[in-house]
Structures are given as C-alpha cells and as structure tokens.
Design an enzyme around this catalytic site. Sequence first.
Site, PDB file in Angstrom:
ATOM      1  N   THR A 212      43.783  57.537  52.330  1.00 46.68           N
ATOM      2  CA  THR A 212      43.621  58.440  53.480  1.00 46.68           C
ATOM      3  C   THR A 212      44.693  58.170  54.537  1.00 46.68           C
ATOM      4  O   THR A 212      45.258  57.085  54.565  1.00 46.68           O
ATOM      5  CB  THR A 212      42.215  58.163  54.067  1.00 46.68           C
ATOM      6  N   ARG A 240      30.964  66.507  48.020  1.00 53.85           N
ATOM      7  CA  ARG A 240      30.720  65.233  48.711  1.00 53.85           C
ATOM      8  C   ARG A 240      31.589  65.189  49.977  1.00 53.85           C
ATOM      9  O   ARG A 240      32.748  65.570  49.981  1.00 53.85           O
ATOM     10  CB  ARG A 240      31.085  64.076  47.786  1.00 53.85           C
ATOM     11  N   GLY A 242      32.989  62.592  52.933  1.00 59.20           N
ATOM     12  CA  GLY A 242      33.123  61.168  53.258  1.00 59.20           C
ATOM     13  C   GLY A 242      33.021  60.907  54.748  1.00 59.20           C
ATOM     14  O   GLY A 242      32.499  61.723  55.512  1.00 59.20           O
ATOM     15  N   ASP A 243      33.530  59.772  55.152  1.00 61.28           N
ATOM     16  CA  ASP A 243      33.456  59.377  56.559  1.00 61.28           C
ATOM     17  C   ASP A 243      34.518  60.034  57.424  1.00 61.28           C
ATOM     18  O   ASP A 243      34.345  60.161  58.641  1.00 61.28           O
ATOM     19  CB  ASP A 243      33.606  57.852  56.686  1.00 61.28           C
ATOM     20  N   THR A 263      39.786  53.957  57.007  1.00 63.81           N
ATOM     21  CA  THR A 263      40.075  54.306  55.620  1.00 63.81           C
ATOM     22  C   THR A 263      39.329  53.354  54.702  1.00 63.81           C
ATOM     23  O   THR A 263      39.205  52.173  55.003  1.00 63.81           O
ATOM     24  CB  THR A 263      41.583  54.251  55.309  1.00 63.81           C
ATOM     25  N   GLY A 266      34.108  55.659  51.865  1.00 65.76           N
ATOM     26  CA  GLY A 266      33.491  56.406  52.953  1.00 65.76           C
ATOM     27  C   GLY A 266      31.999  56.204  53.162  1.00 65.76           C
ATOM     28  O   GLY A 266      31.527  56.155  54.293  1.00 65.76           O
TER      29      GLY A 266
END
Length: 346
Positions: A212, A240, A242-243, A263, A266
């Site tokens: 990321t 999905r 992620g964070d 990074t 997540g």
Amino acid sequence: MKRIILLTLLVFTMNTNAQTDSNVILVIHGGAGTILKKNMTPEKEEAYRSKLKEALQAGYAVILNNGTSSDAVVAAINIMEDSPLFNAGKGSVYTNDERQEMDASIMRGSDLNAGAVAGVQTIKNPINAALSVMEKSEHVLLTGAGAQEFAEKNNVEIVDTSYFRSEVRLKQLKRVQDKEKMILDHDSDRGAVDSSEDEFNIDYIEDKKFGTVGAVALDKAGNLCAGTSTGGMTNKRYSRVGDSPIIGAGTYANNETCGVSCTGHGEFFIRNVVAYDVSALMEYAKMTVSQAGNEVIRKQSMIGGKGGLIALDRNGNVSMPFNTAGMYRGYVNVNGEIRIFIYEKE
Ligand code: ASP
C-alpha cells in the site's frame, strides 16, 4: 524459560524498529511486508528508491509553493499510484475472482474533515476521489458504483478497468492461490506446512507483501494531512474492504497530535484502530510520536498483525515503525533533504 524471555525481548526490539528525525514536512510509505535484500536485485531496489524520491519531491514542491498539506499528500500518492511498483492505482493486486478493487482515504488535521472511497474499480487515482469526498460532500466514505459516479461528476479521472490489468499481478494471484490451497491440503493431510525456501515459497512470500502507499504532510500553515491508497491484499475476497479507507484504522490526522498512514494486514489494523491509537496515546498518555508509534506496533505484534505505519507530528517529528522485514519509506525535511529506507537495518 530464559530462552523464551530472550526471544520475546528480541522480537519486541525488532518490532519497534523506527527511524526518528525532526523538521520533517512530508513522510511517505510504499508498503510494509516481506521485503528482503536477498530477494531484491540492484535494479529493482533502485527503481523503488527513485520512485519514492520522485513522490517526495512532488509533495515537497507543493508545500514549498505554499500549497496545502492535502495537496502535498495527493501529489506524493499520485506518483506511487501511477507506478506499477506499488499496490495502489496502476499496480493494484487482484481479488480472489480476478477483479482489482481499490480503497483510499484522506484526513485533514485542521478540522478533522475526511474523505474515503472503497471497492472502486475505474478511478485512476483513488486518492483524488477520496479528496473529492472530503472537500465536496457531506459524507466520509463512499463505496463501489456510487463512489465512481461521484468521482466522475467531480472531474476525477475515470479509466477502463483494462488500465489496471497486469500479467505480473495475475501471476502473483495464481501463486498465492496455489500456495494457499497447498497449505490447506497439508494442514488437513498431515497438520504440517512445507516451509522449505524453494523458489515457489520465496515468490509466494514476495507476493504476500502488502505494498500500500501513504503520505503525511505538514504545510507552512502548520496543518497536518494524512492519506492512504491501496489495491488491498492479493486474493482477498471480492468486496472485502481493508483498513486503508477506514478513518481511525488506516488513516488519521489531528493538528493537536499527528497524522498517520498505515500499511499491513488490514483486518488487524481495523481491530486495533491503529491510526487513531497513535493519536490517542499522544493526546491522553502524552507520549511523543515516536513512543506512540512504537507502542502501537508492539500492540499489533501481540495480536499477530503484520505491518507498519508512518506518523508525523505538528513539530515535524517523524516515526516509521514496522514489524515486517521491511517497509518502503522516506521523508523530506524543511530544507529539502530526502532520506529513503527499505529494510529494517538502515
Ligand atoms: N492495509 C492494506 C489492506 O489490508 C494492505 C497493505 O497495507 O498493503 O488492504
């Protein structure tokens, strides 16, 4: 017992690796993960270092010309999104069913305004769409088709999904899927996993690196901004999230404390509310940015969350801790001096 204590101490020391510096006005990362010197060619390493440098120069130029920290964050992230080297924009990884779904977010420290997009497939630079959500909507997070429509209406560049197509990333997906199937088979057959470091394994490990991109900037007006952009994780289930687009998990900024971009895996970053936790430790426990960054990564290690973060406080102190083998990272200070790091020991 003694060995266990020693080992634990060693792990904690490794886990809190961090370079610290002051007078920094822009810090970036290009992902944390299994980045080992032995798997890197000099050419590849040089390619990463020069792209990180270009990203830092782009963001620095914005601040030098009295631009805002949000424009600097976007400028730096755009360089990495446009490069196939990183897992964001052009270089995004594939989902389990061969789609490329991207997430991004941005947050301003001056007024805690934020914007994010998730699961987008046609936005060339997802961080630009996140900026539009922040500046031009009353919302914080838009997803999928609605996010794309909103971006298009606000003149954010839209591309055909073929723009992101990549044979390299498809091969990575295949290797990860093969390996994961093998791990499952081994698990059920014999309760064991083949850990020999053959080429297949090395490629698999390399494929699992996260990649990321993110940036945190401090402009001349003293305002912090943080942003993060990603293709997510290879072989993630489609849909999905992620964070990275979750404010407080992957991204956070508050002028009273710091700006943070994360990074790593997540799900763990969401569970530990990592980006906000760095800020909260500074606000409530009165930690420095470096202490807070290290503490949060230590907590991540406790639950098995692999990854790292970059954080910058309003006085230009930077922290870049991680608990993986490496993290592409670097910063530029007020004098334009650039430092770039990849591995743990640099
Ligand atoms: N944090 C990202 C995600 O889980 C992956 C990464 O940082 O590379 O989607």
